[in-house]
Motif scaffolding. Structure first.
Motif, PDB file in Angstrom:
ATOM      1  N   THR A 119       3.992   9.328  -8.460  1.00  0.00           N
ATOM      2  CA  THR A 119       2.965   8.440  -7.928  1.00  0.00           C
ATOM      3  C   THR A 119       3.595   7.079  -7.638  1.00  0.00           C
ATOM      4  OG1 THR A 119       2.329   7.742 -10.155  1.00  0.00           O
ATOM      5  CG2 THR A 119       1.071   9.571  -9.179  1.00  0.00           C
ATOM      6  N   ASN A 155       5.593   2.419   2.243  1.00  0.00           N
ATOM      7  CA  ASN A 155       4.714   1.271   2.054  1.00  0.00           C
ATOM      8  C   ASN A 155       4.077   0.924   3.392  1.00  0.00           C
ATOM      9  OD1 ASN A 155       3.418  -1.074   1.248  1.00  0.00           O
ATOM     10  ND2 ASN A 155       5.224  -2.329   1.568  1.00  0.00           N
ATOM     11  N   GLU A 186       0.868  -1.179   0.000  1.00  0.00           N
ATOM     12  CA  GLU A 186       0.000   0.000   0.000  1.00  0.00           C
ATOM     13  C   GLU A 186       0.908   1.234   0.000  1.00  0.00           C
ATOM     14  OE1 GLU A 186      -2.860  -0.121   3.172  1.00  0.00           O
ATOM     15  OE2 GLU A 186      -3.361  -2.208   2.741  1.00  0.00           O
ATOM     16  N   SER A 224       2.293   2.846  -6.916  1.00  0.00           N
ATOM     17  CA  SER A 224       1.198   1.878  -6.874  1.00  0.00           C
ATOM     18  C   SER A 224       1.772   0.473  -6.788  1.00  0.00           C
ATOM     19  CB  SER A 224       0.302   2.009  -8.109  1.00  0.00           C
ATOM     20  OG  SER A 224       1.059   1.788  -9.288  1.00  0.00           O
ATOM     21  N   VAL A 236       6.643  -2.335  -6.008  1.00  0.00           N
ATOM     22  CA  VAL A 236       5.914  -1.076  -6.148  1.00  0.00           C
ATOM     23  C   VAL A 236       6.418  -0.369  -7.403  1.00  0.00           C
ATOM     24  CG1 VAL A 236       5.569   1.213  -5.124  1.00  0.00           C
ATOM     25  CG2 VAL A 236       5.519  -0.833  -3.671  1.00  0.00           C
ATOM     26  N   SER A 286       2.586   5.003  -0.888  1.00  0.00           N
ATOM     27  CA  SER A 286       2.211   6.403  -1.098  1.00  0.00           C
ATOM     28  C   SER A 286       3.483   7.236  -1.176  1.00  0.00           C
ATOM     29  CB  SER A 286       1.312   6.905   0.030  1.00  0.00           C
ATOM     30  OG  SER A 286       1.970   6.827   1.270  1.00  0.00           O
TER      31      SER A 286
END
Length: 114
Positions: free
Chosen positions: A110, A56, A29, A112, A63, A31
């Motif tokens: 970004t 994370n 997860e 993800s 990622v 960011s």
């Protein structure tokens, strides 16, 4: 003795259980917590390094970190991505070496799950 209905019905149950297990797998997860241009935004022309700090908050995994340089109208002038392995609850600084176009007005990053 198994009938066609019993075999098909049983397979459906096994498939549902198998898929339910896959859905429970944890993933990263990520960011972006910080984006820094070497020398500051005033030096945004020519060869420079851009540092992107990614956190994370999920499970370990790969990622995708993407950097975009935009002009004043939001048009992407440059884009680059790196796939980075993260452990659970880890932060990393990802470095992009770029030749910044003269028209660059904005830097975005970004992250993800890959």
């Amino acid at each position: 003795m198994h009938t066609r209905r019993t075999v098909v019905g049983g397979s459906g149950t096994e498939l549902t259980v198998g898929l339910a297990g896959c859905g429970a797998l944890a993933s990263p997860e990520p960011s972006v917590t910080e984006t820094e241009v070497d020398g500051g935004l005033d030096t945004l022309i020519g060869e420079t390094e851009v540092y992107v700090v990614v956190r994370n908050d999920g499970a370990a995994g790969d990622v995708d970190v993407t950097l975009e340089l935009l002009d004043e109208d939001g048009v992407v002038l440059y884009e680059d991505s790196q796939t980075v392995a993260f452990e659970a609850d880890e932060s990393k600084r990802v470095t992009f070496s770029v030749d910044v176009p003269e028209e660059t007005e904005e830097v975005t990053a970004t992250a993800s799950a890959a």
